[in-house]
Write a protein that holds these residues in place. Structure first.
Motif, short mmCIF file in Angstrom:
data_model
loop_
_atom_site.label_atom_id
_atom_site.label_comp_id
_atom_site.label_asym_id
_atom_site.label_seq_id
_atom_site.Cartn_x
_atom_site.Cartn_y
_atom_site.Cartn_z
N VAL A 1 -44.19 -69.98 12.90
CA VAL A 1 -43.34 -70.48 13.98
C VAL A 1 -41.87 -70.45 13.59
O VAL A 1 -40.99 -70.33 14.46
N VAL A 2 -41.58 -70.52 12.30
CA VAL A 2 -40.19 -70.37 11.85
C VAL A 2 -39.73 -68.93 12.10
O VAL A 2 -38.59 -68.68 12.51
N GLY A 3 -40.63 -67.97 11.89
CA GLY A 3 -40.31 -66.59 12.24
C GLY A 3 -40.02 -66.44 13.72
O GLY A 3 -39.09 -65.72 14.12
N LEU A 4 -40.78 -67.15 14.56
CA LEU A 4 -40.52 -67.11 16.00
C LEU A 4 -39.19 -67.77 16.35
O LEU A 4 -38.50 -67.33 17.28
N MET A 5 -38.82 -68.82 15.64
CA MET A 5 -37.50 -69.43 15.85
C MET A 5 -36.40 -68.43 15.52
O MET A 5 -35.42 -68.31 16.26
N CYS A 6 -36.56 -67.73 14.41
CA CYS A 6 -35.55 -66.73 14.04
C CYS A 6 -35.48 -65.61 15.08
O CYS A 6 -34.38 -65.15 15.42
N LEU A 7 -36.63 -65.19 15.59
CA LEU A 7 -36.63 -64.16 16.63
C LEU A 7 -35.88 -64.65 17.85
O LEU A 7 -35.09 -63.89 18.46
N ALA A 8 -36.08 -65.90 18.24
CA ALA A 8 -35.36 -66.47 19.39
C ALA A 8 -33.86 -66.41 19.16
O ALA A 8 -33.08 -66.08 20.08
N VAL A 9 -33.43 -66.69 17.94
CA VAL A 9 -32.00 -66.60 17.60
C VAL A 9 -31.51 -65.17 17.74
O VAL A 9 -30.48 -64.90 18.38
N PHE A 10 -32.23 -64.22 17.17
CA PHE A 10 -31.79 -62.82 17.19
C PHE A 10 -31.67 -62.29 18.61
O PHE A 10 -30.71 -61.58 18.94
N LEU A 11 -32.63 -62.62 19.45
CA LEU A 11 -32.66 -62.05 20.80
C LEU A 11 -31.65 -62.69 21.73
O LEU A 11 -31.27 -62.10 22.74
N ASN A 12 -31.22 -63.91 21.41
CA ASN A 12 -30.37 -64.64 22.35
C ASN A 12 -28.96 -64.88 21.83
O ASN A 12 -28.19 -65.61 22.45
N ALA A 13 -28.61 -64.23 20.72
CA ALA A 13 -27.29 -64.45 20.14
C ALA A 13 -26.16 -64.09 21.10
O ALA A 13 -25.12 -64.76 21.14
N ASP A 14 -26.36 -63.03 21.88
CA ASP A 14 -25.30 -62.59 22.80
C ASP A 14 -25.62 -62.90 24.25
O ASP A 14 -25.00 -62.37 25.17
N ARG A 15 -26.61 -63.77 24.48
CA ARG A 15 -26.99 -64.11 25.86
C ARG A 15 -25.89 -64.92 26.53
O ARG A 15 -25.37 -65.88 25.96
N LEU A 16 -25.53 -64.54 27.73
CA LEU A 16 -24.48 -65.24 28.47
C LEU A 16 -25.05 -66.44 29.19
O LEU A 16 -26.23 -66.47 29.56
N PRO A 17 -24.23 -67.49 29.42
CA PRO A 17 -24.69 -68.65 30.19
C PRO A 17 -25.22 -68.22 31.55
O PRO A 17 -24.62 -67.40 32.23
N GLY A 18 -26.38 -68.77 31.90
CA GLY A 18 -26.99 -68.43 33.18
C GLY A 18 -28.01 -67.33 33.10
O GLY A 18 -28.85 -67.20 34.01
N GLU A 19 -27.95 -66.51 32.05
CA GLU A 19 -28.96 -65.47 31.88
C GLU A 19 -30.26 -66.08 31.38
O GLU A 19 -30.24 -67.08 30.65
N PRO A 20 -31.41 -65.51 31.74
CA PRO A 20 -32.69 -66.07 31.26
C PRO A 20 -32.84 -65.91 29.75
O PRO A 20 -32.32 -64.96 29.16
N VAL A 21 -33.55 -66.85 29.15
CA VAL A 21 -33.83 -66.78 27.72
C VAL A 21 -34.73 -65.58 27.44
O VAL A 21 -35.69 -65.32 28.17
N ARG A 22 -34.39 -64.83 26.40
CA ARG A 22 -35.19 -63.66 26.01
C ARG A 22 -36.27 -64.10 25.02
O ARG A 22 -35.97 -64.73 24.01
#
Length: 296
Positions: free
Chosen positions: A145-166
Motif C-alpha cells: 500500500v505504500v507503493g500505491l501511495m507513491c504511485l498516487a503521488v507520481f500520477l498526480n504531481a502535476d494535476r490541476l485543481p478541479g481535475e479528477p484524481v488519477r
C-alpha cells in the motif's frame, strides 16, 4: 506558477504548510540514503509529497521497532487517529501528519491504503513468527500500500485543481505493489540477524529466528526477483521524472540483492549488506541515462 500570498491569514497557513513539509524532508534525510537519493530525481511537488509519505510511514515504524514501550500500541492508535482527523480537516498539530494529510487529500490517498498500513504496524507489537498468510497480509499493509501511495503521488504531481484524481491502470498498480513488496522483503533479508536477535521476529515463513539455509536464501531471492520484474514492467507507464527515480531506486535494491546473493547465509545473518556511495551514484547515473532516452 504560484504567486506569493498577500492575505496575512493565507501567509500564515502557507508558512505552516511549508514548515510541515520541511519536517517530512528532515525525516527522510535522517533515515534513508537510497530512498532519499531516488527522491531527488523527482520534481519539487512530487519530491515533497514522497517526503511526506515516507515521514508518516517512518514514524509509525519507529514506534513499533525502536520505542517498543508498554504504551506503543496506544501511541500507534493516536498516530492513526491523528491521521484520520487530518484527512478530514486538512490540519494537524503534528507537523508530519499535517504534511501527509495535505499530500493525501491532493493525490487521493485514503483509508484503503492507511487502514491496512496501520494494521500491519500493529501486528509488529504482537506477532513474532509469521506463516504464509500473515506474512502476505503484513507485506500488503506495510509495503504494497505504500507503493500505491507513491504511485498516487507520481500520477498526480502535476494535476490541476478541479481535475479528477488519477488512479493508474491495473498494470501500474500491480507494479507499484510489487515495488513496495520487493523493497520490504529486501529489507527483511538485510535485517534478518537484527530482527531475530534484537526484536525476536521472523518475517519469512518457515525460517526460524537466527537460522538461514542456502535453499531458503535462494527461494527468497527468487521471490524478490519476481517482484522486481513486475515492478520494472510497469516503469514505462510512469511520468518521466518518476520513471527515472523509480528506476534508480530499483537499481540500488538490485545491487543490494546482488551483494546478498554473493554472500553465504551465515554472513547474511551476521552483516547488513550496504551499497557504497560511489556505486550508488553510478547506479543513479545509469538510470538517468536510460530513462532520458524514453518517452516524456
Amino acid at each position: 506558477m504560484d504567486h506569493p500570498p498577500t492575505n496575512p491569514d493565507e501567509r500564515a497557513r502557507r508558512l505552516y504548510d511549508l514548515t510541515a513539509a520541511r519536517a517530512g524532508r528532515a525525516v527522510l534525510a535522517g533515515y534513508s540514503t537510497s530512498f532519499g537519493l531516488g527522491s531527488r530525481l523527482l520534481g519539487a511537488r512530487a519530491r515533497a509529497d514522497i517526503e511526506a509519505v515516507y515521514a508518516l510511514v517512518r514514524i509509525a515504524d519507529e514506534i513499533v521497532d525502536t520505542y517498543r514501550g508498554s504504551d506503543a500500541g496506544a501511541l500507534l492508535d493516536e498516530l492513526e487517529a491523528q491521521t484520520a482527523r487530518a484527512l478530514e480537516s486538512g490540519y494537524s498539530t503534528n507537523l508530519v501528519v499535517h504534511a501527509f494529510a495535505a499530500t493525501a487529500r491532493r493525490t487521493g490517498i485514503g483509508h484503503d491504503e492507511l487502514d491496512p498500513f496501520f494494521a500491519s504496524m500493529r501486528a509488529d507489537l504482537t506477532v513474532r513468527v509469521h506463516d504464509r498468510a500473515s506474512f502476505e497480509a503484513y507485506v500488503h499493509g506495510s509495503a504494497e500500500v505504500v507503493g500505491l501511495m507513491c504511485l498516487a503521488v507520481f500520477l498526480n504531481a502535476d494535476r490541476l485543481p478541479g481535475e479528477p484524481v488519477r488512479r493508474g491502470d491495473e498494470r501500474l498498480r500491480a507494479g507499484a505493489q510489487a515495488l513496495g513488496a520487493a523493497f520490504q522483503k529486501t529489507n527483511f533479508l538485510r535485517d534478518l540477524g537484527d530482527d531475530s536477535g534484537a526484536l525476536g521476529r521472523s518475517y519469512f515463513p518457515g525460517i526460524a529466528p537466527g537460522s538461514l539455509t542456502q535453499s531458503q536464501l535462494d527461494a527468497i531471492l527468487a521471490e524478490i526477483a519476481a517482484d522486481l520484474e513486475t515492478a520494472r514492467g510497469a516503469l514505462p507507464g510512469l511520468p518521466r521524472r518518476a520513471r527515472v527515480a523509480v528506476d534508480a531506486t530499483l537499481g540500488l535494491y538490485e545491487r543490494l540483492l546482488h551483494q546478498i546473493a554473493a554472500s553465504p547465509p551465515a554472513e547474511v545473518l551476521a552483516r547488513r549488506a550496504r551499497v557504497g556511495t560511489p556505486r550508488k551514484l553510478a547506479v543513479v547515473a545509469g538510470a538517468v541515462a536510460r530513462q532520458s532516452r524514453g518517452p516524456a
